[in-house]
Every structure is written in structure tokens, then in C-alpha cells.
Write a protein that holds these residues in place. Structure first.
Motif, PDB file in Angstrom:
ATOM      1  N   ASP A 124       0.863  -1.181   0.000  1.00  0.00           N
ATOM      2  CA  ASP A 124       0.000   0.000   0.000  1.00  0.00           C
ATOM      3  C   ASP A 124       0.901   1.232   0.000  1.00  0.00           C
ATOM      4  O   ASP A 124       2.114   1.138  -0.179  1.00  0.00           O
ATOM      5  N   HIS A 132      -5.789  10.511  -9.835  1.00  0.00           N
ATOM      6  CA  HIS A 132      -7.161  10.163 -10.195  1.00  0.00           C
ATOM      7  C   HIS A 132      -7.342   9.991 -11.698  1.00  0.00           C
ATOM      8  O   HIS A 132      -8.445  10.117 -12.218  1.00  0.00           O
ATOM      9  N   VAL A 135      -8.750   4.113 -12.989  1.00  0.00           N
ATOM     10  CA  VAL A 135      -9.197   3.225 -11.924  1.00  0.00           C
ATOM     11  C   VAL A 135      -7.995   2.612 -11.214  1.00  0.00           C
ATOM     12  O   VAL A 135      -8.024   2.378  -9.996  1.00  0.00           O
ATOM     13  N   GLU A 138      -6.734   5.073  -8.744  1.00  0.00           N
ATOM     14  CA  GLU A 138      -7.776   5.383  -7.760  1.00  0.00           C
ATOM     15  C   GLU A 138      -7.846   4.323  -6.671  1.00  0.00           C
ATOM     16  O   GLU A 138      -8.013   4.632  -5.483  1.00  0.00           O
ATOM     17  N   TYR A 139      -7.719   3.048  -7.065  1.00  0.00           N
ATOM     18  CA  TYR A 139      -7.901   1.947  -6.116  1.00  0.00           C
ATOM     19  C   TYR A 139      -6.640   1.106  -5.931  1.00  0.00           C
ATOM     20  O   TYR A 139      -6.716  -0.021  -5.427  1.00  0.00           O
ATOM     21  N   ASN A 140      -5.470   1.635  -6.363  1.00  0.00           N
ATOM     22  CA  ASN A 140      -4.186   0.949  -6.168  1.00  0.00           C
ATOM     23  C   ASN A 140      -4.169  -0.446  -6.797  1.00  0.00           C
ATOM     24  O   ASN A 140      -3.764  -1.436  -6.168  1.00  0.00           O
ATOM     25  N   ASN A 145      -1.737  -6.308  -6.886  1.00  0.00           N
ATOM     26  CA  ASN A 145      -3.178  -6.089  -7.064  1.00  0.00           C
ATOM     27  C   ASN A 145      -3.567  -5.889  -8.523  1.00  0.00           C
ATOM     28  O   ASN A 145      -4.733  -5.581  -8.810  1.00  0.00           O
ATOM     29  N   THR A 152     -12.401  -6.453 -12.828  1.00  0.00           N
ATOM     30  CA  THR A 152     -13.455  -5.490 -13.163  1.00  0.00           C
ATOM     31  C   THR A 152     -14.128  -5.839 -14.484  1.00  0.00           C
ATOM     32  O   THR A 152     -15.341  -5.678 -14.633  1.00  0.00           O
ATOM     33  N   ASN A 199     -15.287   3.118  -2.637  1.00  0.00           N
ATOM     34  CA  ASN A 199     -14.267   2.075  -2.494  1.00  0.00           C
ATOM     35  C   ASN A 199     -14.424   1.061  -3.633  1.00  0.00           C
ATOM     36  O   ASN A 199     -15.385   1.118  -4.416  1.00  0.00           O
ATOM     37  N   PHE A 200     -13.473   0.158  -3.703  1.00  0.00           N
ATOM     38  CA  PHE A 200     -13.434  -0.774  -4.829  1.00  0.00           C
ATOM     39  C   PHE A 200     -14.595  -1.763  -4.791  1.00  0.00           C
ATOM     40  O   PHE A 200     -15.086  -2.185  -5.840  1.00  0.00           O
ATOM     41  N   THR A 201     -15.047  -2.129  -3.617  1.00  0.00           N
ATOM     42  CA  THR A 201     -16.173  -3.073  -3.511  1.00  0.00           C
ATOM     43  C   THR A 201     -17.443  -2.481  -4.117  1.00  0.00           C
ATOM     44  O   THR A 201     -18.152  -3.148  -4.880  1.00  0.00           O
ATOM     45  N   PHE A 203     -17.528  -0.126  -6.301  1.00  0.00           N
ATOM     46  CA  PHE A 203     -17.240  -0.034  -7.737  1.00  0.00           C
ATOM     47  C   PHE A 203     -17.609  -1.335  -8.441  1.00  0.00           C
ATOM     48  O   PHE A 203     -18.280  -1.337  -9.487  1.00  0.00           O
TER      49      PHE A 203
END
Length: 530
Positions: A124, A132, A135, A138-140, A145, A152, A199-201, A203
Motif C-alpha cells: 500500500d 485520479h 481506476v 484510484e484503487y491501487n 493487485n 473489473t 471504495n473498490f467493492t 465499484f
């Protein structure tokens, strides 16, 4: 009493009314292509990013460093240690002393040499020059990851799959235009939530729902167009595919001018709200109304169609015959209960799966070549235009079955040849691969048309949705098949694509020819197709 096709011929099979409805619904092809391919630009990999060392932010603020200076101090040990691979995914396994003098940054590393500095994987705390822009930042979705970006797209295809079952069923039970309008509303609302997901969830959840509703708009608009025109005009379904291609060509332009992923997401989602105006412009399918025993509404719509087309329905057409087939809620068993229906269903399911797998596989394969992403994406879309033109030229002269088979076989042979061409002939290899892309694009577009023509009205939307769900399954499998097999041998995916395409080309020869034949109204009509 006259049949529906007789009344349609009297009212005009492709008059001013149908042309207007057709043009309006074609716009759905553009917005659906935005959703289908947007991940390429929403998920652009950031050019410059690094993993921040604990204490670096405080020291950078105290010393007044720019982001570039902080990056240089952070990455210097990795450069000195010749960490050429995945530098951005590693950091020093230490914390900086925030009391260190800003003028003596080398003291941050102590007296140890670069080669002896402890390193660790970063999980992290990444820093992006453009935080930004996509994506990914935005969500690393980088380093360990990175697979989550592929997730997605898999989630979107799962949404398509769920939409094919649920909304395909709903359109056959509750009406084409109702489900179309609700789906447009759903795509727009979910698209906005995706753009501002905290958050990514969240999304992922709303990207899945956007896929569900997106599939509803695409399949339902296609069925409406097919059902309000005569048998000679059903190739208009191919023209809708041209609008899909136009969307593919427009998308890189939008992405080039819009600076961040939220803006791109809003730009491709908000136009769906405009389709809600179709409530006053696009009627319910009169064919569907007849299957639900709603003769009066169907006749009223037919009178409106005749009026707009400058024609008049005589009193002889005051009633329209409706099939005696019992209308019930459709199920998969209805698609495989009889011999011809079963054969059609199994072959079409395989054709959808093969077309999607090879199409997306070839697109991704060409995409791994370097160059200008925006220009390359535009050109890859432009390659698809000749496919639609070839279909329009041949399908009413030769029929559906032969071009369907030939396009698959040509795609298979082209993939096989490409696999064994030497790398020192890049232009020739690219040309043959493009021929394969052209062939599978033709097959992909023909399967839409053939699928609608081989099911009765009572099962048409459900049948098309169910068979096309295999397309979504192919889309889910394609990236994993491509990259896993390519790791063994770069050209191995092409061998698999070749086998799948040739087998598909032979199987579709077993389907009945539907050129010039009225759309079947009942299962019995389908069984009588030769």
C-alpha cells in the motif's frame, strides 16, 4: 383473418415509421460499445508511481520537496542496486528519520551500500503523479493487485451474463419496450454510482449491475428492430452492429479529451438517460402483444405505423390472427424440447461462445503491441467496418448459412497461419491476423441475425438472451486463456482459436437457411424450417 406479416406488408415493412424507430434504437449500439470496451481507458496504467517509504511524507513536507524530488530520493537505492524489474513494487524496508537534515539526504540510508539495503514488497502507500487519472491509481490496482483490473472486466461480463437470463426472460414476459427503458435507466444510474464509488467493492457491485442493465438495452433493442420490419429488412440488425463499431471508434476520442476516469465514466453513462425519451417515440412490439393475446393494442400500433408510412389499413385488417400456441413463461426446456429447436440452440450457443472468445482474444492480442493506444484502438474499430459491409452485400444474395460458415473457417485458417509465420515478417503477420479479425467479426455479427430468425416470437427474446449468454462466458474466459497459454508459447492461443473457429464453421452448416422466410411465430414453424 390475415396474419401479422400480411398486415405488416400492408402497413409498410420499412416505411418512415420503422426508419425513425430503427435510427433511434441504433444509438444503443454506440453506448453499449462504450460500456463493453471502456476498461481499456478506465484502467490505463499510470506512467509514474512509486511506493512511499514510512516517514517520507512528513520529511517531504518539512523539506518542501516536490513529488519528483521525493521520487528520486525514494528510488535512488533501487536504481543503484540495479533493481530493473518491478521497481515500483518494492521499497526500502526501513523508515526515514524525520529529523534528518534536508541538505544531507544520503544520510537517510546510513553507511550501507546500495546493494546491502533491505528491500520489501510494497502492499500500500503508493504515490501517483496523476492520482485520479484511472481506476488503477484510484484503487491501487498495481503490482500484486494488478489482477483486480482484470476482475473489473470479468465482473462486467458476469453482469452481461446475468442480464441475458433475467432481463431476456423479463422482456418476453413483461414487454420489450418496458424492459428496454428500465435497462437504460439502470445503466445511467449505476454508471454515476460507479464514477463516484467510495471504495473498490462498491465499484465492482455497480459495475456488475451496469453490465446487467447494459445487456438488457442491447438485446431488447435488437429484438424490437427485428420484430417491426419485414423479412426482407431483417439484415438491418447488421447495421446496428455498425453503430457498435462506430462507438468503438468514438471511445478513444472521448478518452483522449477527458482527463480522468470519472469524467470518462460519466461521459459514457449519461447518454443512456436520453433514451428514456423513447417512451414517446418507440412503441411496444406488436408481435409480442399478439403473443400475449393483446390484439387491440397490437392493431392500434399497426394503424399508427400505417398512418406514419402514408398508408391505410382496410377494414379487412380489423383483426389479426394469433397463434393457438399456449403462451406461458419461457424456460430452457422450451428451447430443447423438439429436435430442430434443440439443434438450433446447441449450435447457436457454441457459435456465440466461439465468436466472443476469439474476437476478444484477437483484440487483446493486438493490444499488447506498443504504439499509440488511442490511434491503435481507433484503427482496430475501423477494421470492423468492412465486415458489416461484406455481410450487407452477401447475406441477401447468398443467404445466411454460407457466409456464416465461411467467415468462421476463414478466421480459423488465418489464426493458424499467423501462428506459424516468422516474426521477421511483422507486416505480413499483422495482415493475416487482421484477416482473422475480419472473419470473426463477420461471424459475430451474423450470429445476432441468425439467432433472432431461428426462434418463435413467444421465445425469441429469451432464446437470443440465453444463447448470447455464452458470449459473456467466452468474454470471461478469453483473457485467462490468452495470457496463460501465451506464457507457454506465444502463438498457442491462436492454435486454440483456429480449432474452435473451424469446428464452428462446420456446425453452422447444420442450421436451416432463413433467407427470405417470415419470422417463425410458433415452435411448430421452427420445426418446419428445412
Amino acid at each position: 383473418m390475415p396474419s401479422f406479416d400480411e398486415v405488416l406488408k400492408e402497413a409498410g415493412e420499412f416505411g418512415r415509421f420503422q426508419k425513425r424507430v430503427f435510427f433511434l434504437l441504433c444509438q444503443t449500439g454506440i453506448t453499449f460499445s462504450f460500456l463493453f470496451a471502456s476498461v481499456v481507458f478506465l484502467g490505463l496504467a499510470p506512467e509514474n508511481y512509486w511506493c512511499r517509504i514510512p516517514g517520507a511524507a512528513e520529511l517531504s513536507e518539512r523539506c518542501g520537496w516536490t513529488l519528483e524530488e521525493e521520487r528520486n530520493f525514494t528510488m535512488l537505492p533501487l536504481w543503484l542496486a540495479n533493481e530493473s524489474s518491478s521497481r515500483e513494487c518494492k521499497r526500502l524496508d526501513m523508515a526515514w528519520d524525520t529529523s534528518t537534515s534536508c541538505a544531507n539526504t544520503l544520510s537517510l540510508y546510513g553507511n550501507r551500500s546500495a546493494g546491502s539495503l533491505p528491500l520489501t514488497a510494497c502492499h500500500d502507500n503508493w504515490v501517483y503523479e496523476e492520482p485520479h487519472s484511472s481506476v488503477v491509481s484510484e484503487y491501487n490496482l498495481v503490482c500484486s493487485n494488478a489482477w483486480m483490473l482484470d476482475l473489473t472486466q470479468a465482473i462486467l461480463n458476469l453482469g452481461f451474463l446475468a442480464g441475458a437470463f433475467t432481463l431476456g426472460y423479463a422482456a418476453d414476459r413483461y414487454g420489450r419496450i418496458l424492459i428496454y427503458l428500465l435497462s437504460c435507466l439502470g445503466v445511467g444510474i449505476c454508471g454515476i454510482i460507479v464514477a463516484f464509488a467510495p471504495n473498490f467493492t462498491v465499484f465492482l457491485i455497480f459495475r456488475f449491475l451496469q453490465g446487467v442493465f447494459g445487456k438488457g438495452t442491447w438485446m431488447t433493442c435488437y429484438v424490437i428492430v427485428t420484430e417491426i420490419v419485414g423479412s426482407d429488412q431483417r439484415i438491418l440488425g447488421i447495421v446496428i452492429q455498425i453503430f457498435f463499431t462506430l462507438g468503438i471508434m468514438i471511445l478513444p476520442g472521448i478518452s483522449y479529451w477527458v482527463p480522468n476516469w470519472q469524467g470518462i465514466q460519466l461521459a459514457i453513462s449519461l447518454p443512456n438517460f436520453l433514451f428514456l425519451l423513447y417512451y414517446w417515440a418507440v412503441p411496444e412490439s406488436p408481435r409480442w402483444l399478439l403473443t400475449r393475446k393483446k390484439r387491440e393494442k397490437a392493431l392500434k400500433i399497426m394503424c399508427d405505423i400505417a398512418k406514419h408510412n402514408g398508408k391505410y389499413l382496410s377494414p379487412h385488417y380489423s383483426e389479426i390472427t394469433v397463434s393457438n400456441e399456449e403462451v406461458s413463461n419461457p424456460s430452457f426446456l422450451d428451447l430443447v424440447r423438439t429436435t430442430q429447436m434443440r439443434r438450433n440452440t446447441l449450435i447457436l450457443m457454441y457459435a456465440w461462445f466461439t465468436s466472443a472468445l476469439i474476437y476478444q482474444g484477437l483484440v487483446m492480442r493486438l493490444g499488447i503491441v506498443g504504439g499509440n493506444l488511442y490511434l491503435d484502438f481507433f484503427i482496430s474499430g475501423a477494421v470492423e467496418l468492412p465486415a458489416a459491409l461484406l455481410i450487407l452485400v452477401t447475406i441477401d444474395r447468398i443467404g445466411r448459412r454460407l457466409p456464416f460458415a465461411i467467415s468462421n473457417i476463414v478466421a480459423g485458417i488465418a489464426c493458424l497461419i499467423t501462428a506459424f509465420l516468422p516474426d521477421d515478417l511483422p507486416w505480413f503477420k499483422t495482415t493475416v491476423a487482421t484477416l482473422g479479425r475480419l472473419g470473426i467479426t463477420m461471424a459475430f455479427e451474423i450470429v445476432y441475425l441468425v439467432n433472432t430468425e431461428l426462434y418463435p416470437t413467444t421465445l425469441r427474446n429469451f432464446g437470443v438472451s440465453l444463447c448470447s449468454s455464452l458470449c459473456d462466458l467466452g468474454g470471461i474466459i478469453a483473457p485467462f486463456l490468452l495470457f496463460r497459454l501465451a506464457a507457454i508459447w506465444l502463438e498457442l492461443p491462436l492454435i486454440i482459436f483456429s480449432i474452435l473457429a473451424v469446428v464452428c464453421g462446420l456446425l453452422v452448416l447444420l442450421l436451416p437457411e432463413t433467407k427470405g422466410i417470415s419470422l417463425p411465430e410458433t415452435v411448430e414453424d421452427v420445426e418446419q424450417l428445412s
